[in-house]
Design an enzyme around this catalytic site. Structure first.
Site, mmCIF file in Angstrom:
data_model
loop_
_atom_site.group_PDB
_atom_site.id
_atom_site.type_symbol
_atom_site.label_atom_id
_atom_site.label_comp_id
_atom_site.label_asym_id
_atom_site.label_seq_id
_atom_site.Cartn_x
_atom_site.Cartn_y
_atom_site.Cartn_z
ATOM 1 N N CYS A 167 2.589 3.669 0.244
ATOM 2 C CA CYS A 167 3.946 4.221 0.298
ATOM 3 C C CYS A 167 4.156 4.837 1.683
ATOM 4 O O CYS A 167 4.719 5.914 1.832
ATOM 5 C CB CYS A 167 4.199 5.229 -0.811
ATOM 6 N N GLY A 221 1.446 3.570 -12.826
ATOM 7 C CA GLY A 221 2.753 2.931 -12.713
ATOM 8 C C GLY A 221 2.689 1.450 -12.375
ATOM 9 O O GLY A 221 3.453 0.645 -12.911
#
Length: 380
Positions: free
Chosen positions: A334, A227
């Protein structure tokens, strides 16, 4: 399936999760053994399970116990519904309520594991409680528009043709928030043709902050599905893009995704040479994504977090020599825990005088979407 039957199914799945089975695995096992359940039923049961796990401890208090049944009773009470109207024992409905299933107060429960709470509070300060409460809610679905294929207006129009509603975001021209029919995305023309990709707003903002110039060599060191490298691909012409992962199988879908996006990404087993930009989106606790994977916050253990922090430090030591003089290193997680973010970067900089921090930012659901951290460092 009736609403009551779906709750019975969710109770069955939750009991397996509470016994130690990962939520996705328990849901898949239920789905395979319940051929009568349609796609709408499977989606509804999944939503019930994930909502219960986001609010596990508070719903257990409201439902009279930490069981699948207790979580469903507590969830109904939290939503202002009378569980006795559902727990009737008729047909496929759960058995009627028992005297011991009376609610207890859940006002002071924030649905953060007890051993994590001190780390959470120390990392977030005055925002800790508000963020914990925000983490109880389902995360929105975000898309990244591929500028190689079109702009936000074209993407919104294409999505609308497949019945998917989305709106642009003022913070980033490439970010779209899906507002209706998100489950149609994988079958939509905009997705199939590479006009849009699933990517949360917070990592989109992080990738947009990375310095890239035409012709730069860029390495995504912990690429996974790719991504981040695909988000960079459309930022400048002539980029030489490489992706690496310790487990090459994690990148198995990347060639197809890159082709769909109109990008070329070389998969490398051992990166060679030096790069203008190295992206290290390292393994982490995932605490910033607990709205999407709520069972993971209950499965995380102190010793596992210690191992993760040690792994992050090893990866930073490994990638530092790959950054050319004058180049940049983007450290990402994250996570919203400082042990994985600011303190990790401080240790690295103390051991590597050739690097200095250019900028850093932590996004959370209070100001963006998922919890996400970026430290951008430059090599002298």
């Amino acid at each position: 399936m009736t609403p009551a039957a779906r709750i019975s199914a969710a109770i069955e799945v939750l009991d397996q999760v509470l016994a130690g089975q990962p939520a996705e695995q328990a849901l898949l096992r239920w789905s395979r053994s319940s051929r009568f359940a349609g796609s709408g039923d499977r989606a509804a049961v999944r939503d019930l399970v994930f909502e219960a796990l986001r609010c596990r401890d508070s719903h257990a208090a409201l439902g009279g116990g930490l069981t699948g049944r207790g979580l469903m009773i507590g969830g109904l009470r939290a939503a202002g519904q009378d569980p006795s109207q559902v727990f009737t024992g008729e047909g496929h409905a759960p058995a009627t309520l028992r005297p011991e299933e009376e609610p207890a107060s859940a006002d002071d429960i924030l649905d953060i594991p007890g051993w994590i709470r001190p780390l959470w509070d120390a990392s977030l300060g005055p925002a800790a409680e508000a963020l914990a409460r925000q983490m109880r809610h389902r995360a929105p679905v975000w898309l990244r528009v591929n500028p190689v294929k079109g702009d936000a207006a074209a993407a919104i129009q294409a999505l609308a043709g497949d019945g998917i509603e989305a709106e642009s975001d003022v913070r980033l021209p490439t970010a779209l928030r899906v507002t209706a029919n998100e489950r149609r995305l994988s079958q939509s023309r905009a997705y199939a043709e590479g006009l849009v990709e699933l990517q949360d707003l917070s990592p989109q903002l992080a990738c947009a902050a990375l310095p890239v110039s035409p012709g730069d060599r860029v390495l995504d060191f912990c690429a996974g599905g790719g991504g981040k490298i695909l988000a960079v691909a459309g930022r400048a012409p002539g980029l030489a893009l490489s992706a690496h992962d310790a487990d090459m199988s994690r990148m198995r879908d990347l060639p197809q995704r890159a082709q769909r996006a109109g990008a070329r990404v070389d998969l490398v087993g051992k990166p060679k040479g030096r790069f203008d930009l190295v992206i290290a989106d390292v393994p982490c606790s995932g605490s910033g994504t607990w709205r999407r994977t709520p069972d993971s916050k209950w499965r995380l253990r102190p010793e596992a977090l210690e191992d993760i922090v040690a792994l992050q430090a090893r990866i930073l030591r490994e990638v530092a020599p790959l950054v050319k003089p004058g180049g940049h290193l983007a450290y990402m997680t994250c996570s919203i825990l400082d042990s994985e973010n600011g303190r990790q970067v401080d240790r690295f900089l103390a051991e590597n005088s050739a690097f200095h921090q250019v900028s850093h930012h932590r996004w959370t659901p209070l100001d963006a979407s998922d919890g996400f951290f970026l430290s951008l460092m430059a090599r002298e």
